[in-house]
Design a protein around this motif. Structure first.
Motif: not given
Length: 225
Positions: A24-29, A31-37
């Motif tokens: 879950n942490k990897k997926r959340q990270a 997602d956050e990376a994708a949003e930042a991109a």
């Protein structure tokens, strides 16, 4: 054996839970990376749009500046070229301007011999100013060949103005006596047309009129010399 199996299952469940939490942490990270991109992508796109607008505005201003320079150069070239033949309206305007200039020059040429005059008070200043005019303050219309024709109207105006004043000045006199005094005063008054310095005889010649004008002008100039 049953107890051992239960313990193993508990450890396995805890391990699975840790794995699930890590996933879950990897997926959340991710997602956050994708949003930042994605946000970075939009920001970059916005900056590009602004850059395009700025470039377009610069090109527009540059084009306007170059056009103004071309117009200025063209105007300068036209001014340096020989002028085209003037049309009839322009020629007419030029004639009018030349005529006005000629009149001004004539006035200046005549006015250079006008003596220097000095006056105090508005009435005297106006009278002195009139002497500097083209006709020296004495126009042909001022010359009177028949001043007697204006005496009746002039006396009537004089009487209307002075009679009330003279009655106050002489309260003991009868009306007829006052009118007699009034008539005598009018005989010597500047308001009497017969006393004007511009009067000439009814059969005066052009030379007589010119001489009278010069005489009157000279006498009036003495007052302001």
């Amino acid at each position: 054996m049953a107890k051992k199996s239960a313990g193993e299952n508990s450890k396995k469940a805890a391990g699975n839970a840790k794995k699930a939490e890590a996933a879950n942490k990897k997926r959340q990270a991710a997602d956050e990376a994708a949003e930042a991109a994605e946000a970075s992508k939009w920001d970059t796109g916005s900056k590009k749009d602004n850059k395009k607008k700025e470039d377009a505005q610069f090109k527009k201003e540059e084009a306007a500046r170059k056009k103004a320079e071309r117009d200025l150069l063209l105007a300068a070239e036209e001014a340096a070229m020989p002028s085209k033949a003037a049309n009839s309206k322009q020629r007419g305007a030029a004639k009018v301007a030349a005529k006005k200039t000629g009149k001004i020059d004539d006035f200046l040429d005549w006015n250079k011999d006008v003596p220097e005059l000095s006056a105090s008070g508005l009435d005297d200043a106006l009278a002195a100013l009139a002497l500097t005019g083209k006709e020296g303050g004495v126009a042909s219309k001022d010359i009177d060949r028949h001043p007697e024709r204006r005496v009746k109207a002039a006396f009537s105006a004089f009487e209307s103005r002075r009679l009330p004043e003279m009655r106050k000045e002489n309260p003991g006199l009868r009306l007829q006596q006052i009118k007699n005094l009034l008539f005598k005063e009018f005989q010597k008054s500047d308001e009497n047309p017969m006393n004007q310095d511009t009067n000439v005889s009814y059969n005066a010649t052009s030379a007589d009129v010119r001489e009278k004008k010069q005489e009157v002008r000279s006498e009036r100039e003495k007052k302001f010399a």
